[in-house]
Design an enzyme around this catalytic site. Structure first.
Site, PDB file in Angstrom:
ATOM      1  N   HIS A   1       0.840  -1.207   0.000  1.00 30.27           N
ATOM      2  CA  HIS A   1       0.000   0.000   0.000  1.00 30.27           C
ATOM      3  C   HIS A   1       0.875   1.257   0.000  1.00 30.27           C
ATOM      4  O   HIS A   1       0.628   2.200  -0.752  1.00 30.27           O
ATOM      5  CB  HIS A   1      -0.898   0.036   1.246  1.00 30.27           C
ATOM      6  CG  HIS A   1      -1.973  -1.000   1.275  1.00 30.27           C
ATOM      7  ND1 HIS A   1      -2.125  -1.896   2.312  1.00 30.27           N
ATOM      8  CD2 HIS A   1      -2.969  -1.283   0.398  1.00 30.27           C
ATOM      9  CE1 HIS A   1      -3.166  -2.680   2.074  1.00 30.27           C
ATOM     10  NE2 HIS A   1      -3.689  -2.342   0.915  1.00 30.27           N
TER      11      HIS A   1
ATOM     12  N   LYS B   1     -17.378  -7.379   7.409  1.00 25.86           N
ATOM     13  CA  LYS B   1     -16.285  -8.274   6.969  1.00 25.86           C
ATOM     14  C   LYS B   1     -15.419  -8.709   8.149  1.00 25.86           C
ATOM     15  O   LYS B   1     -14.415  -9.387   7.974  1.00 25.86           O
ATOM     16  CB  LYS B   1     -15.420  -7.571   5.909  1.00 25.86           C
ATOM     17  CG  LYS B   1     -15.987  -7.751   4.497  1.00 25.86           C
ATOM     18  CD  LYS B   1     -15.156  -7.046   3.459  1.00 25.86           C
ATOM     19  CE  LYS B   1     -13.951  -7.834   2.987  1.00 25.86           C
ATOM     20  NZ  LYS B   1     -13.190  -7.098   1.941  1.00 25.86           N
TER      21      LYS B   1
ATOM     22  N   ARG C   1      -1.123  -5.947  -8.557  1.00 28.41           N
ATOM     23  CA  ARG C   1       0.099  -6.701  -8.249  1.00 28.41           C
ATOM     24  C   ARG C   1       0.412  -7.705  -9.338  1.00 28.41           C
ATOM     25  O   ARG C   1       1.526  -7.814  -9.811  1.00 28.41           O
ATOM     26  CB  ARG C   1      -0.059  -7.435  -6.915  1.00 28.41           C
ATOM     27  CG  ARG C   1      -0.133  -6.523  -5.724  1.00 28.41           C
ATOM     28  CD  ARG C   1      -0.698  -7.210  -4.530  1.00 28.41           C
ATOM     29  NE  ARG C   1      -2.071  -7.640  -4.777  1.00 28.41           N
ATOM     30  CZ  ARG C   1      -2.924  -8.001  -3.841  1.00 28.41           C
ATOM     31  NH1 ARG C   1      -2.542  -8.021  -2.586  1.00 28.41           N
ATOM     32  NH2 ARG C   1      -4.153  -8.361  -4.142  1.00 28.41           N
TER      33      ARG C   1
HETATM   34  O1  PNS Z   1      -8.450  -3.243  -0.152  1.00 26.07           O
HETATM   35  P1  PNS Z   1      -9.595  -3.898  -0.861  1.00 26.07           P
HETATM   36  O2  PNS Z   1     -10.374  -4.767   0.105  1.00 26.07           O
HETATM   37  O3  PNS Z   1      -9.171  -4.625  -2.100  1.00 26.07           O
HETATM   38  O4  PNS Z   1     -10.568  -2.705  -1.315  1.00 26.07           O
HETATM   39  C1  PNS Z   1     -11.778  -2.973  -1.959  1.00 26.07           C
HETATM   40  C2  PNS Z   1     -12.644  -1.721  -2.042  1.00 26.07           C
HETATM   41  C3  PNS Z   1     -12.797  -1.067  -0.685  1.00 26.07           C
HETATM   42  C4  PNS Z   1     -12.016  -0.722  -2.974  1.00 26.07           C
HETATM   43  C5  PNS Z   1     -14.016  -2.194  -2.600  1.00 26.07           C
HETATM   44  O5  PNS Z   1     -14.504  -3.255  -1.847  1.00 26.07           O
HETATM   45  C6  PNS Z   1     -15.045  -1.072  -2.592  1.00 26.07           C
HETATM   46  O6  PNS Z   1     -14.974  -0.151  -3.375  1.00 26.07           O
HETATM   47  N1  PNS Z   1     -15.994  -1.155  -1.632  1.00 26.07           N
HETATM   48  C7  PNS Z   1     -16.996  -0.134  -1.405  1.00 26.07           C
HETATM   49  C8  PNS Z   1     -18.352  -0.572  -1.962  1.00 26.07           C
HETATM   50  C9  PNS Z   1     -18.415  -0.345  -3.439  1.00 26.07           C
HETATM   51  O7  PNS Z   1     -18.240   0.750  -3.937  1.00 26.07           O
HETATM   52  N2  PNS Z   1     -18.645  -1.447  -4.163  1.00 26.07           N
HETATM   53  C10 PNS Z   1     -18.742  -1.433  -5.592  1.00 26.07           C
HETATM   54  C11 PNS Z   1     -17.391  -1.389  -6.238  1.00 26.07           C
HETATM   55  S1  PNS Z   1     -17.607  -1.477  -7.920  1.00 26.07           S
END
Ligand code: PNS
Length: 165
Positions: free
Chosen positions: A17, A41, A94
């Site tokens: 990150h 979660k 990645r």
């Molecule tokens: O670090 P991560 O868990 O890979 O991040 C994932 C994240 C937070 C970017 C994704 O789960 C997200 O955007 N969640 C918020 C809900 C949302 O917008 N969902 C639709 C995405 S298309």
């Protein structure tokens, strides 16, 4: 003003990150690290703990040219980006295995907010296998994660999981 958000779970933040944050600094005037509030979660760290850890490790990569802040959000990333006045969503890639999931999210976010672009940055190959999930798993089973997560994060994991150094 080029403002971006870098959304994620950051449970916990890793050197991967930090590497993405470092790479995004020259591209934007302002970056908001957006920590997802995702109690469903069952995260190891609360959203406040994750946000505080990020604030504390940010100096490891800051170079003064870009304003970086940490905020948390619930709901849609696209909504948070719009509310924040951001024009870009930064995500790290990645390996090829990340691509399909990231592409789906980017396309959905674009449908929700057509004016906001997703910008993919490639993490250093050194971190290509580093994920928060893997770090927690290895750490809990007594494996070495030094060099893959900041020392402060390792200490917080030790406190949280009552693991002896
Ligand atoms: O670090 P991560 O868990 O890979 O991040 C994932 C994240 C937070 C970017 C994704 O789960 C997200 O955007 N969640 C918020 C809900 C949302 O917008 N969902 C639709 C995405 S298309």
């Amino acid at each position: 003003m080029r403002r971006a958000i870098f959304p994620g779970s950051f449970d916990p933040p890793t050197n991967g990150h930090l590497d993405i944050i470092k790479r995004s600094l020259p591209l934007f005037d302002e970056i908001i690290i957006a920590v997802l509030n995702n109690p469903d979660k069952n995260p190891l760290f609360s959203v406040e703990e994750r946000s505080d850890m990020i604030r504390e490790i940010l100096p490891l990569v800051m170079n003064g040219g870009c304003d970086v802040t940490v905020d948390s959000f619930s709901g849609l990333t696209a909504d948070f980006a719009r509310r924040s006045g951001a024009t870009a969503i930064v995500r790290g890639i990645r390996a090829v295995s990340d691509y399909e999931y990231e592409l789906r999210m980017a396309l959905m976010n674009r449908r929700l907010e057509p004016s906001i672009e997703t910008v993919f940055l490639m993490a250093d190959e050194e971190y290509s296998y580093v994920s928060s999930t893997l770090m927690k798993q290895v750490f809990m089973l007594g494996g070495r994660v030094a060099g893959l997560i900041p020392e402060l994060v390792e200490a917080r994991m030790r406190d949280k999981l009552k693991v002896q150094p």
